[in-house]
Enzyme design. Structure first.
Site, PDB file in Angstrom:
ATOM      1  N   ARG A   1      -2.565  -1.965  -3.421  1.00  0.00           N
ATOM      2  CA  ARG A   1      -3.800  -1.214  -3.238  1.00  0.00           C
ATOM      3  C   ARG A   1      -3.742   0.005  -4.168  1.00  0.00           C
ATOM      4  NH1 ARG A   1      -5.470   3.067   1.485  1.00  0.00           N
ATOM      5  NH2 ARG A   1      -7.667   3.190   0.949  1.00  0.00           N
TER       6      ARG A   1
ATOM      7  N   ASP B   1      -6.926  11.900  16.259  1.00  0.00           N
ATOM      8  CA  ASP B   1      -6.894  10.517  16.725  1.00  0.00           C
ATOM      9  C   ASP B   1      -8.000  10.283  17.749  1.00  0.00           C
ATOM     10  OD1 ASP B   1      -6.108   8.203  18.376  1.00  0.00           O
ATOM     11  OD2 ASP B   1      -4.276   8.262  17.175  1.00  0.00           O
TER      12      ASP B   1
ATOM     13  N   ASN C   1       0.883  -1.174   0.000  1.00  0.00           N
ATOM     14  CA  ASN C   1       0.000   0.000   0.000  1.00  0.00           C
ATOM     15  C   ASN C   1       0.918   1.221   0.000  1.00  0.00           C
ATOM     16  OD1 ASN C   1      -1.827   2.048   0.449  1.00  0.00           O
ATOM     17  ND2 ASN C   1      -2.822   1.068   2.218  1.00  0.00           N
TER      18      ASN C   1
ATOM     19  N   ARG D   1     -10.558  15.148   7.756  1.00  0.00           N
ATOM     20  CA  ARG D   1     -11.392  15.543   6.598  1.00  0.00           C
ATOM     21  C   ARG D   1     -12.769  15.976   7.070  1.00  0.00           C
ATOM     22  NH1 ARG D   1     -10.126  10.134   3.097  1.00  0.00           N
ATOM     23  NH2 ARG D   1      -8.311   9.791   4.412  1.00  0.00           N
TER      24      ARG D   1
ATOM     25  N   HIS E   1     -12.751   2.504   0.021  1.00  0.00           N
ATOM     26  CA  HIS E   1     -12.708   1.452   1.041  1.00  0.00           C
ATOM     27  C   HIS E   1     -13.479   0.204   0.583  1.00  0.00           C
ATOM     28  CE1 HIS E   1     -12.329   4.952   4.119  1.00  0.00           C
ATOM     29  NE2 HIS E   1     -11.128   4.471   3.880  1.00  0.00           N
TER      30      HIS E   1
ATOM     31  N   GLU F   1      -7.949  -5.496   4.701  1.00  0.00           N
ATOM     32  CA  GLU F   1      -7.831  -5.113   3.296  1.00  0.00           C
ATOM     33  C   GLU F   1      -6.647  -5.817   2.629  1.00  0.00           C
ATOM     34  OE1 GLU F   1      -8.131  -1.191   5.152  1.00  0.00           O
ATOM     35  OE2 GLU F   1      -8.960  -0.457   3.272  1.00  0.00           O
TER      36      GLU F   1
ATOM     37  N   ILE G   1     -14.735   2.835   9.825  1.00  0.00           N
ATOM     38  CA  ILE G   1     -14.411   4.069  10.530  1.00  0.00           C
ATOM     39  C   ILE G   1     -12.965   4.005  11.001  1.00  0.00           C
ATOM     40  CG2 ILE G   1     -15.255   5.689  12.284  1.00  0.00           C
ATOM     41  CD1 ILE G   1     -17.516   4.841  10.568  1.00  0.00           C
TER      42      ILE G   1
HETATM   43  N1  LIG Z   1      -8.773   1.622  21.250  1.00  0.00           N
HETATM   44  C1  LIG Z   1      -9.191   2.596  20.440  1.00  0.00           C
HETATM   45  N2  LIG Z   1     -10.212   3.392  20.781  1.00  0.00           N
HETATM   46  C2  LIG Z   1     -10.636   4.377  19.979  1.00  0.00           C
HETATM   47  N3  LIG Z   1     -10.103   4.632  18.779  1.00  0.00           N
HETATM   48  C3  LIG Z   1      -9.091   3.861  18.361  1.00  0.00           C
HETATM   49  C4  LIG Z   1      -8.577   2.788  19.153  1.00  0.00           C
HETATM   50  N4  LIG Z   1      -7.560   2.201  18.465  1.00  0.00           N
HETATM   51  C5  LIG Z   1      -7.446   2.879  17.283  1.00  0.00           C
HETATM   52  N5  LIG Z   1      -8.362   3.865  17.222  1.00  0.00           N
HETATM   53  C6  LIG Z   1      -8.520   4.868  16.161  1.00  0.00           C
HETATM   54  O1  LIG Z   1      -8.550   4.341  14.871  1.00  0.00           O
HETATM   55  C7  LIG Z   1      -8.128   5.363  13.946  1.00  0.00           C
HETATM   56  C8  LIG Z   1      -7.197   4.747  12.903  1.00  0.00           C
HETATM   57  O2  LIG Z   1      -7.879   3.748  12.224  1.00  0.00           O
HETATM   58  P1  LIG Z   1      -7.198   2.859  11.077  1.00  0.00           P
HETATM   59  O3  LIG Z   1      -8.261   1.985  10.525  1.00  0.00           O
HETATM   60  O4  LIG Z   1      -5.986   2.234  11.612  1.00  0.00           O
HETATM   61  O5  LIG Z   1      -6.861   4.021  10.064  1.00  0.00           O
HETATM   62  P2  LIG Z   1      -6.063   4.107   8.694  1.00  0.00           P
HETATM   63  O6  LIG Z   1      -5.888   2.699   8.173  1.00  0.00           O
HETATM   64  O7  LIG Z   1      -6.983   4.921   7.830  1.00  0.00           O
HETATM   65  O8  LIG Z   1      -4.791   4.805   9.017  1.00  0.00           O
HETATM   66  C9  LIG Z   1      -7.501   6.465  14.787  1.00  0.00           C
HETATM   67  O9  LIG Z   1      -8.394   7.561  14.907  1.00  0.00           O
HETATM   68  C10 LIG Z   1      -7.338   5.797  16.136  1.00  0.00           C
HETATM   69  O10 LIG Z   1      -7.436   6.718  17.182  1.00  0.00           O
HETATM   70  C1  LIG Z   2      -9.661   6.118   0.424  1.00  0.00           C
HETATM   71  C2  LIG Z   2      -9.245   6.516   1.795  1.00  0.00           C
HETATM   72  O1  LIG Z   2      -9.786   7.407   2.379  1.00  0.00           O
HETATM   73  O2  LIG Z   2      -8.289   5.781   2.336  1.00  0.00           O
HETATM   74  P1  LIG Z   2      -7.685   5.935   3.822  1.00  0.00           P
HETATM   75  O3  LIG Z   2      -8.795   5.622   4.774  1.00  0.00           O
HETATM   76  O4  LIG Z   2      -6.603   4.882   3.844  1.00  0.00           O
HETATM   77  O5  LIG Z   2      -7.183   7.331   3.939  1.00  0.00           O
HETATM   78 MG   LIG Z   3      -7.297   2.335   6.468  1.00  0.00          MG
END
Ligand SMILES: Nc1ncnc2c1ncn2[C@@H]1O[C@H](COP(=O)(O)OP(=O)(O)O)[C@@H](O)[C@H]1O
Ligand SMILES: CC(=O)OP(=O)(O)O
Ligand SMILES: [Mg+2]
Length: 403
Positions: free
Chosen positions: A91, A283, A7, A241, A180, A385, A209
């Site tokens: 990806r 976060d 990715n 966003r 997604h 994914e 989410i």
């Molecule tokens: N235990 C938790 N409680 C609440 N939110 C969490 C927890 N663990 C991870 N997150 C949240 O998940 C989000 C990241 O999600 P993720 O699916 O890993 O994102 P991405 O792949 O888009 O980078 C962050 O906002 C992080 O704070």
């Molecule tokens: C398409 C997209 O928003 O991907 P990511 O959640 O990895 O930022």
């Molecule tokens: Mg992701």
């Protein structure tokens, strides 16, 4: 068959090495800060401790070279030689209308991904760098691309068109694509299997989410609507966003604040969402900690995030004239019991009843968090994914070998 899943982002590259005989993860890792003063390679061979290395990695070709080197490293490696890699799966965020499923990379596919740069300027150019870097380092290894948009190509025109002059769709492909898709596809199938019911008989809403966030309405196993649009900016409020806003805000703010198009784009993509409202963080973990400490802005950010998500779930129940299954997935969806509880508490009009104890348990794996009597079954299904990308790559390469 050993498959490397990649990715590639503009300054980072995540990877996973699979042995597809038993879908075993051999190693995983990421290269961050590509092109900056000191890049960081983190690498974790399965069952062993993580290794971190700081190095000068100025572009993606070097990043891939580093990944290949560590995968065959004398001490830390998981492969005897890089010729043990049979295929690479990538990806790719935007497949436009050209791709409704994964494909093996050839010159035509590369041209098409390039043509789509305009529609996903943050993502597709980085993916292309990843594809070219693999080609340079391993010219004989076949590559497969798996698109975030592909699963949503089943949406009907009434979902994917915007009510603006149609000429913009015909000339410039302005429409909803959705993202997604590998995740929505994966969790919806798993949800049906987990419940022992045919996917084609279920009205389902899947909520991915994470940092980026989107919902999908899945009817008869097909995506019929999704919250992200032409780009991954539309829909839900996210970490940085904005999601949905009145489009008239854009020219208004550009005028008042003397912003350029790039600046306003950056504001909506990188400086909005949870980050903007809380003034603290994008976060969700930090938002929750600040809420617990009584921070009013964090509470407001969380409330807006939850409210906007709940409205989408309600609208998709209306779109499908019903809801059988609600799925939560990705970082926030899988881990934030508070978010799930807040959403579900106000969906009782659908006959949805949350099992609060099941919801608050810190469990792993697929699980039900609604009561036995609930008319809507609520599930937490961890997404994967990378596994979907590895499986698609495996399937396409096997089929080509047999042909
Ligand atoms: N235990 C938790 N409680 C609440 N939110 C969490 C927890 N663990 C991870 N997150 C949240 O998940 C989000 C990241 O999600 P993720 O699916 O890993 O994102 P991405 O792949 O888009 O980078 C962050 O906002 C992080 O704070
Ligand atoms: C398409 C997209 O928003 O991907 P990511 O959640 O990895 O930022
Ligand atoms: Mg992701």
């Amino acid at each position: 068959m050993n498959i490397l899943v990649i990715n590639a982002g503009s300054s980072s590259l995540k990877f996973l090495m699979y042995n597809m005989v038993n879908e075993e993860v051999l190693a995983s890792g990421r290269v961050e800060r590509i092109g900056m003063d000191s890049a960081i390679l983190s690498y974790e061979p399965a069952g062993r401790t993580e290794i971190r290395e700081v190095a000068e990695i100025l572009e993606h070709t070097t990043a891939i070279r580093k990944v290949l080197d560590i995968l065959v490293h004398k001490e830390h490696g998981v492969l005897a030689s890089s010729s043990d890699i049979d295929a690479v799966g990538h990806r790719v965020v935007h497949g436009g209308e050209s791709f409704s499923s994964s494909v093996i990379v050839n010159e035509e596919v590369k041209r098409e991904i390039k043509r789509l740069f305009d529609l996903a300027p943050l993502h597709n150019p980085a993916h292309m760098l990843g594809i070219n870097a693999v080609e340079l380092n391993m010219p004989d290894v076949p590559q497969v691309v798996v698109f975030d948009t592909a699963f949503h190509q089943t949406m009907p025109a009434k979902s994917y068109l915007y009510p603006i002059p149609l000429v913009l769709y015909r000339k410039h492909q302005v429409r909803r694509y959705g993202f997604h898709g590998t995740s929505h596809d994966y969790v919806s199938e798993r949800a049906a299997r987990f419940l022992g019911k045919p996917l084609v008989e279920l009205k389902m809403v899947t909520c991915h989410i994470g940092n980026g966030a989107s919902c999908a309405a899945i009817l008869n196993g097909q995506s019929v609507d999704t919250s992200m649009g032409m780009t991954p900016l539309e829909g839900l409020m996210m970490g940085t966003r904005s999601g949905d806003i009145d489009p008239a805000i854009v020219p208004y703010v550009m005028g008042k604040e003397e912003l350029t198009m790039n600046e306003v784009n950056s504001m909506l993509n990188k400086h909005s969402g949870l980050m903007a409202i809380s003034g603290l963080s994008s976060d969700m973990r930090e938002i929750q900690q600040s809420m617990a400490a009584g921070d009013g802005s964090a509470v407001l950010a969380f409330d807006m995030y939850e409210y906007r998500l709940r409205k989408y779930i309600g609208s998709y129940a209306a779109a499908m004239n019903g809801l059988d299954v609600l799925v939560f997935t990705a970082g926030v969806g899988e881990n934030s019991s508070i978010l799930r509880e807040s959403v579900c508490r106000n969906l009782t009009f659908l006959g949805l009843e949350l099992d609060e104890e099941a919801n608050s348990q810190r469990a792993h794996g697929d699980r039900v968090i609604s009561t036995v009597g609930s008319r809507v079954t609520v599930l937490v299904i961890p997404t994967n994914e990378e596994l979907v990308i590895a499986r698609d790559t495996y399937r396409l390469i096997l089929a080509r070998q047999k042909a």
